[in-house]
Design a protein around this motif. Structure first.
Motif, PDB file in Angstrom:
ATOM      1  N   LEU A 125     -43.714  19.198 -57.016  1.00 45.63           N
ATOM      2  CA  LEU A 125     -42.586  20.107 -57.226  1.00 45.63           C
ATOM      3  C   LEU A 125     -42.966  21.332 -58.053  1.00 45.63           C
ATOM      4  O   LEU A 125     -42.295  22.369 -57.992  1.00 45.63           O
ATOM      5  N   ALA A 126     -44.048  21.217 -58.829  1.00 51.15           N
ATOM      6  CA  ALA A 126     -44.477  22.346 -59.664  1.00 51.15           C
ATOM      7  C   ALA A 126     -45.252  23.390 -58.858  1.00 51.15           C
ATOM      8  O   ALA A 126     -45.466  24.508 -59.337  1.00 51.15           O
ATOM      9  N   GLY A 127     -45.680  23.034 -57.643  1.00 50.42           N
ATOM     10  CA  GLY A 127     -46.466  23.945 -56.822  1.00 50.42           C
ATOM     11  C   GLY A 127     -45.658  24.526 -55.683  1.00 50.42           C
ATOM     12  O   GLY A 127     -44.418  24.497 -55.694  1.00 50.42           O
ATOM     13  N   PRO A 128     -46.343  25.054 -54.666  1.00 50.09           N
ATOM     14  CA  PRO A 128     -45.653  25.586 -53.483  1.00 50.09           C
ATOM     15  C   PRO A 128     -44.810  24.506 -52.816  1.00 50.09           C
ATOM     16  O   PRO A 128     -45.135  23.315 -52.884  1.00 50.09           O
ATOM     17  N   ALA A 129     -43.747  24.925 -52.140  1.00 51.70           N
ATOM     18  CA  ALA A 129     -42.812  23.980 -51.522  1.00 51.70           C
ATOM     19  C   ALA A 129     -43.318  23.479 -50.172  1.00 51.70           C
ATOM     20  O   ALA A 129     -42.532  23.222 -49.256  1.00 51.70           O
ATOM     21  N   GLU A 130     -44.611  23.345 -50.046  1.00 56.96           N
ATOM     22  CA  GLU A 130     -45.236  22.759 -48.864  1.00 56.96           C
ATOM     23  C   GLU A 130     -46.574  22.184 -49.299  1.00 56.96           C
ATOM     24  O   GLU A 130     -47.299  22.801 -50.085  1.00 56.96           O
ATOM     25  N   THR A 131     -46.902  20.986 -48.804  1.00 58.26           N
ATOM     26  CA  THR A 131     -48.158  20.349 -49.208  1.00 58.26           C
ATOM     27  C   THR A 131     -48.584  19.319 -48.183  1.00 58.26           C
ATOM     28  O   THR A 131     -47.817  18.957 -47.283  1.00 58.26           O
ATOM     29  N   ASP A 132     -49.808  18.846 -48.347  1.00 59.05           N
ATOM     30  CA  ASP A 132     -50.305  17.712 -47.567  1.00 59.05           C
ATOM     31  C   ASP A 132     -49.996  16.458 -48.373  1.00 59.05           C
ATOM     32  O   ASP A 132     -50.582  16.231 -49.430  1.00 59.05           O
ATOM     33  N   LEU A 133     -49.078  15.657 -47.882  1.00 54.93           N
ATOM     34  CA  LEU A 133     -48.636  14.481 -48.626  1.00 54.93           C
ATOM     35  C   LEU A 133     -49.769  13.469 -48.829  1.00 54.93           C
ATOM     36  O   LEU A 133     -49.763  12.724 -49.811  1.00 54.93           O
ATOM     37  N   VAL A 387     -45.871  18.426 -45.255  1.00 58.64           N
ATOM     38  CA  VAL A 387     -44.436  18.318 -45.506  1.00 58.64           C
ATOM     39  C   VAL A 387     -43.978  19.530 -46.301  1.00 58.64           C
ATOM     40  O   VAL A 387     -44.781  20.235 -46.935  1.00 58.64           O
ATOM     41  N   ALA A 388     -42.669  19.784 -46.260  1.00 61.06           N
ATOM     42  CA  ALA A 388     -42.069  20.899 -46.999  1.00 61.06           C
ATOM     43  C   ALA A 388     -40.715  20.460 -47.511  1.00 61.06           C
ATOM     44  O   ALA A 388     -40.183  19.418 -47.121  1.00 61.06           O
ATOM     45  N   TRP A 389     -40.133  21.263 -48.406  1.00 59.68           N
ATOM     46  CA  TRP A 389     -38.813  20.941 -48.944  1.00 59.68           C
ATOM     47  C   TRP A 389     -38.121  22.207 -49.427  1.00 59.68           C
ATOM     48  O   TRP A 389     -38.746  23.256 -49.549  1.00 59.68           O
TER      49      TRP A 389
END
Length: 389
Positions: A125-133, A387-389
């Motif tokens: 949550l502290a980084g970009p709103a998209e990541t490799d889970l 994933v993104a949020w």
């Protein structure tokens, strides 16, 4: 008649390999040839796989070249680890460590696992709103948990994750797998030497203090380090991908969080990460399901199809979080049933419940059909989950 062949090719990421399903439907116990040319019996039904895993006339000792899981680096001088042992050695070693993994013992780990999960989600949550889970959550959580349990410095997680991945990589040669095993065992052997001089409050230290053979402690550490994060990481990724693809199941868990425990069992049944892990060598003549298996013949139990057996699990290709399918074979059965199954269940339960609660807008960042699945290796899973949020 030519010996039928089977492969790991799939037409649907939600279903076992096509040839596995065909065998269960047409010839539940078959003498087959694998893609690499080896021939063996394949069992596909729940009752038969379970019977084979419970019968000590089927050996787990992989030093015999006829064993389905034999590797070239397992020569006659190879010292078997826990999953490669037969009784009475297996009974003795397993008894020495099984107390570490009881439900009661692991309940004390729930707060610490929750902290590890929350810390990983905080970082997301502290980084970009998209990541490799896979890299942000699926691997870090079980890696941190098993490292802490064993007393392995988590700072070395890149080393043991990379070598574990090489060990189970689809297409890796026997030499490459053997080299990865060697590096990991050398690392753990050095750690065991350090703990012998200065034991800590961890599983490996307790084994040393109890007088366990140092080589057996190294083998145990190797097994738990690999099995303790690789399979659980795959299960986390597949479970989250499924919930985000099939939003009705996501809504079901959000509206009924008490179903999370049942959802974990159903997802374990549905995906069966170690799809072809039930490999044995008959050391006596044995009859299974009306078929005579001779001493010296290899046997492979397909736990993926056993867990889709309609005689045991009605409408097996449907996900039903109220099914409470604790009789699945995702953790095996019999003397070699997975030592860390209670830990895996606990981690999965905490990860799914926490992720759904803390990131309610979580979604797939790529279409489900574009997720790169691990279709050819010994463990099913995904290489990456955007994933993104």
């Amino acid at each position: 008649m030519a010996t039928p062949t089977i492969s790991l090719d799939r037409t649907d990421p939600y279903r076992p390999p096509t040839e596995h399903v065909r065998l269960q439907e047409d010839a539940p116990i078959s003498w087959v040839q694998l893609a690499d040319g080896r021939q063996m019996w394949v069992l596909t039904q729940h009752e038969d796989v379970r019977a084979m895993l419970a019968d000590r006339r089927f050996s787990s000792d992989r030093r015999d070249p006829r064993h389905p899981s034999h590797q070239p680096y397992m020569g006659p001088d190879h010292r078997p680890g826990l999953i490669e042992m037969d009784a009475p050695d297996h009974t003795r070693v397993r008894r020495s460590v099984v107390g570490e993994f009881t439900v009661q013992k692991l309940a004390a780990w729930r707060p610490r696992i929750q902290e590890i999960v929350d810390a990983s989600i905080d970082d997301m949550l502290a980084g970009p709103a998209e990541t490799d889970l896979v890299q942000a959550l699926s691997l870090p959580v079980p890696s941190a948990v098993i490292a802490e349990l064993l007393g392995v410095p988590y700072a070395d997680h890149d080393f043991f994750q990379d070598n574990s991945a090489e060990f189970v990589r689809a297409g890796a040669t026997a030499e490459e797998r053997g080299a990865a095993v060697g590096r990991l065992k050398a690392y753990i052997a050095e750690l065991v030497q350090e703990k012998t001089k200065s034991p800590g409050e961890d599983l490996l230290s307790r084994q040393i203090l109890a007088g366990a053979d140092p080589e057996e402690v190294v083998s145990l550490g190797f097994l738990l380090l690999i099995a303790g994060h690789e399979t659980t990481a795959n299960m986390i990724s597949l479970s989250v991908a499924t919930l985000l693809d099939r939003r009705e199941h996501l809504a079901e868990l959000r509206d009924n969080p008490e179903r999370t425990v049942g959802a974990v069992e159903e997802l374990l049944r549905y995906f069966t990460i170690a799809e072809i892990g039930a490999a044995r060598l008959a050391i006596e003549d044995v009859e299974i399901g009306g078929v005579q298996i001779r001493a010296g013949e290899a046997v492979l139990g397909l736990t993926n199809t056993a867990n889709r057996d309609p005689l045991v699990f009605p409408e097996p290709d449907e996900l039903d979080f109220t099914r409470m399918a604790r009789n699945h074979l995702a953790f095996g059965f019999g003397p070699h049933q997975c030592l860390g199954q209670n830990l895996a269940r606990l981690e999965l339960e905490i990860v799914l419940a926490t992720l759904l609660r803390r990131i309610p807008t979580l979604r797939l960042a790529v279409p489900f059909t574009e997720i790169p699945f691990k279709e050819k290796g010994p463990n099913y899973g995904v290489y990456e989950l955007k994933v993104a949020w």
